[in-house]
Design a protein around this motif. Structure first.
Motif, PDB file in Angstrom:
ATOM      1  N   ALA A   1      40.661  35.350 -18.112  1.00 52.84           N
ATOM      2  CA  ALA A   1      39.465  34.728 -18.056  1.00 52.84           C
ATOM      3  C   ALA A   1      38.549  36.272 -17.027  1.00 52.84           C
ATOM      4  N   LEU A   2      40.235  36.350 -15.933  1.00 47.82           N
ATOM      5  CA  LEU A   2      39.429  37.640 -15.327  1.00 47.82           C
ATOM      6  C   LEU A   2      38.739  38.466 -15.934  1.00 47.82           C
ATOM      7  N   CYS A   3      40.360  39.099 -16.482  1.00 48.30           N
ATOM      8  CA  CYS A   3      40.022  41.175 -17.136  1.00 48.30           C
ATOM      9  C   CYS A   3      39.508  40.755 -18.436  1.00 48.30           C
ATOM     10  N   ALA A   4      38.753  39.666 -19.796  1.00 50.60           N
ATOM     11  CA  ALA A   4      38.783  39.055 -20.612  1.00 50.60           C
ATOM     12  C   ALA A   4      39.876  40.458 -21.730  1.00 50.60           C
ATOM     13  N   CYS A   5      41.397  40.207 -21.765  1.00 50.87           N
ATOM     14  CA  CYS A   5      41.840  41.814 -22.468  1.00 50.87           C
ATOM     15  C   CYS A   5      41.444  41.352 -23.385  1.00 50.87           C
ATOM     16  N   GLN A   6      40.921  42.545 -24.688  1.00 51.74           N
ATOM     17  CA  GLN A   6      41.289  42.304 -25.689  1.00 51.74           C
ATOM     18  C   GLN A   6      42.254  42.100 -26.120  1.00 51.74           C
TER      19      GLN A   6
ATOM     20  N   LEU B   1      44.149  44.408 -13.484  1.00 55.77           N
ATOM     21  CA  LEU B   1      43.136  43.836 -13.985  1.00 55.77           C
ATOM     22  C   LEU B   1      42.514  45.392 -14.730  1.00 55.77           C
ATOM     23  N   GLU B   2      42.044  44.968 -16.280  1.00 54.68           N
ATOM     24  CA  GLU B   2      41.527  45.205 -17.360  1.00 54.68           C
ATOM     25  C   GLU B   2      40.685  44.088 -17.712  1.00 54.68           C
ATOM     26  N   GLN B   3      39.318  45.367 -18.708  1.00 58.16           N
ATOM     27  CA  GLN B   3      38.741  45.017 -18.924  1.00 58.16           C
ATOM     28  C   GLN B   3      38.284  45.694 -19.923  1.00 58.16           C
ATOM     29  N   GLN B   4      37.887  45.976 -21.695  1.00 60.57           N
ATOM     30  CA  GLN B   4      37.969  46.603 -22.563  1.00 60.57           C
ATOM     31  C   GLN B   4      36.914  46.429 -23.302  1.00 60.57           C
ATOM     32  N   ASP B   5      36.217  47.263 -24.031  1.00 63.99           N
ATOM     33  CA  ASP B   5      35.247  46.331 -24.849  1.00 63.99           C
ATOM     34  C   ASP B   5      35.110  46.239 -26.289  1.00 63.99           C
TER      35      ASP B   5
ATOM     36  N   ALA C   1      37.994  49.241  -1.858  1.00 68.03           N
ATOM     37  CA  ALA C   1      36.909  48.191  -0.645  1.00 68.03           C
ATOM     38  C   ALA C   1      38.261  46.938  -0.788  1.00 68.03           C
ATOM     39  N   GLU C   2      38.065  46.169   0.685  1.00 68.19           N
ATOM     40  CA  GLU C   2      38.135  45.040   1.025  1.00 68.19           C
ATOM     41  C   GLU C   2      38.814  44.044  -0.214  1.00 68.19           C
ATOM     42  N   ARG C   3      37.006  43.520  -0.619  1.00 70.18           N
ATOM     43  CA  ARG C   3      37.604  42.582  -1.733  1.00 70.18           C
ATOM     44  C   ARG C   3      36.940  43.270  -2.507  1.00 70.18           C
ATOM     45  N   ALA C   4      36.845  42.515  -3.733  1.00 69.65           N
ATOM     46  CA  ALA C   4      36.345  42.334  -5.381  1.00 69.65           C
ATOM     47  C   ALA C   4      36.329  41.056  -6.420  1.00 69.65           C
ATOM     48  N   ARG C   5      35.963  41.763  -7.173  1.00 70.04           N
ATOM     49  CA  ARG C   5      35.897  40.344  -7.765  1.00 70.04           C
ATOM     50  C   ARG C   5      34.774  40.977  -9.518  1.00 70.04           C
ATOM     51  N   ALA C   6      36.017  40.800 -10.645  1.00 67.64           N
ATOM     52  CA  ALA C   6      34.611  40.782 -11.626  1.00 67.64           C
ATOM     53  C   ALA C   6      34.829  40.194 -12.469  1.00 67.64           C
ATOM     54  N   ASP C   7      34.049  39.575 -13.498  1.00 68.13           N
ATOM     55  CA  ASP C   7      33.153  38.825 -14.414  1.00 68.13           C
ATOM     56  C   ASP C   7      33.543  39.767 -15.720  1.00 68.13           C
ATOM     57  N   SER C   8      34.076  38.536 -16.875  1.00 72.05           N
ATOM     58  CA  SER C   8      33.901  39.420 -17.249  1.00 72.05           C
ATOM     59  C   SER C   8      33.211  38.815 -18.920  1.00 72.05           C
ATOM     60  N   GLU C   9      32.770  38.252 -18.363  1.00 72.22           N
ATOM     61  CA  GLU C   9      31.626  37.518 -19.406  1.00 72.22           C
ATOM     62  C   GLU C   9      29.961  38.531 -19.207  1.00 72.22           C
TER      63      GLU C   9
ATOM     64  N   ARG D   1      27.349  47.038  -6.424  1.00 72.97           N
ATOM     65  CA  ARG D   1      27.854  45.252  -7.558  1.00 72.97           C
ATOM     66  C   ARG D   1      27.543  46.945  -8.253  1.00 72.97           C
ATOM     67  N   TRP D   2      28.492  46.440  -9.706  1.00 76.74           N
ATOM     68  CA  TRP D   2      28.360  47.418 -11.249  1.00 76.74           C
ATOM     69  C   TRP D   2      28.233  46.754 -12.113  1.00 76.74           C
ATOM     70  N   ASP D   3      26.952  46.758 -12.972  1.00 75.32           N
ATOM     71  CA  ASP D   3      26.448  46.660 -14.070  1.00 75.32           C
ATOM     72  C   ASP D   3      26.521  47.272 -14.802  1.00 75.32           C
ATOM     73  N   SER D   4      28.104  47.568 -16.023  1.00 75.02           N
ATOM     74  CA  SER D   4      28.350  48.396 -16.247  1.00 75.02           C
ATOM     75  C   SER D   4      28.132  48.599 -17.908  1.00 75.02           C
ATOM     76  N   LYS D   5      27.017  47.606 -17.831  1.00 77.45           N
ATOM     77  CA  LYS D   5      25.776  47.584 -19.436  1.00 77.45           C
ATOM     78  C   LYS D   5      24.657  48.152 -19.403  1.00 77.45           C
ATOM     79  N   ASN D   6      24.888  48.243 -18.464  1.00 81.14           N
ATOM     80  CA  ASN D   6      23.074  49.469 -17.478  1.00 81.14           C
ATOM     81  C   ASN D   6      23.864  50.617 -16.975  1.00 81.14           C
ATOM     82  N   ASP D   7      24.674  50.828 -16.484  1.00 81.23           N
ATOM     83  CA  ASP D   7      25.373  51.731 -16.479  1.00 81.23           C
ATOM     84  C   ASP D   7      25.102  52.169 -13.971  1.00 81.23           C
ATOM     85  N   ARG D   8      24.374  51.296 -14.259  1.00 84.87           N
ATOM     86  CA  ARG D   8      23.960  51.226 -13.082  1.00 84.87           C
ATOM     87  C   ARG D   8      24.817  50.605 -11.494  1.00 84.87           C
ATOM     88  N   ILE D   9      24.588  50.683 -10.456  1.00 84.68           N
ATOM     89  CA  ILE D   9      25.583  50.655  -9.463  1.00 84.68           C
ATOM     90  C   ILE D   9      24.228  49.907  -8.381  1.00 84.68           C
ATOM     91  N   ARG D  10      24.101  48.465  -7.976  1.00 81.86           N
ATOM     92  CA  ARG D  10      23.283  48.641  -6.241  1.00 81.86           C
ATOM     93  C   ARG D  10      24.632  48.165  -5.250  1.00 81.86           C
TER      94      ARG D  10
END
Length: 180
Positions: A19-24, A55-59, A105-113, A140-149
């Motif tokens: 669920a965390l990595c949504a591995c293909q 953990l890893e996510q692929q497109d 970083a000290e902490r992180a999380r990822a949303d595969s959806e 906060r990295w939004d991979s779809k928009n190639d943007r880090i806030r």
């Protein structure tokens, strides 16, 4: 009884990692036909820990989007949903399957959806496309928009140029920066 608990814990950790990595999937098997019924797996309400996870996510084309390594994954399943927080994280963010930014970083999380990665607590990032470096309290990295806030005391350094602000937006490779 102990084997039953162990089996549930193992199943829950596997489901959580997926669920965390949504591995293909790596096979070319066709999806099940609509007439085929799959067994639903339900998670018990529980808390879990996993040491040294990666953990890893692929497109959809199998290109890596992000990879996170940590000292510890603390997770929880409740009402058949799993979520977790990684501790002492080393991460790599990718663009078109190529690594462009490494961070700690000290902490992180990822949303595969949504394909969003969040990291907080003394975030340090290094561009792999140039020699730019960034420090922030949170990204906060939004991979779809190639943007880090980046927020909470952001500092970006390109050679002799330094930029500081409480909040900035940058592209994944730290090549462009803009405010709100």
């Amino acid at each position: 009884m102990r084997n039953g608990r162990t089996r549930w814990a193992t199943l829950a950790v596997v489901v959580l990692a997926l669920a965390l990595c949504a591995c293909q999937p790596t096979t070319n098997e066709p999806p099940p036909s609509p007439n085929t019924s799959e067994t639903d797996v339900s998670l018990p309400d529980a808390k879990f820990q996993m040491a040294n996870p990666t953990l890893e996510q692929q497109d959809e084309q199998g290109k890596v989007i992000w990879r996170l390594q940590a000292r510890l994954l603390e997770a929880e399943s409740k009402e058949n949903r799993a979520q977790g927080i990684l501790t002492e994280v080393r991460g790599t963010l990718y663009r078109e399957g190529k690594p462009v930014l490494r961070f700690t970083a000290e902490r992180a999380r990822a949303d595969s959806e949504t394909r969003i990665v969040e990291a907080w607590g003394n975030v340090r990032a290094q561009s792999l496309a140039n020699n730019a470096q960034m420090r922030a309290g949170r990204i906060r990295w939004d991979s779809k928009n190639d943007r880090i806030r980046a927020s909470d005391g952001v500092q970006i350094v390109w050679d002799a140029f330094e930029l500081q602000d409480n909040q900035l937006n940058v592209d994944t490779a730290l090549e462009r920066v803009w405010g709100d």
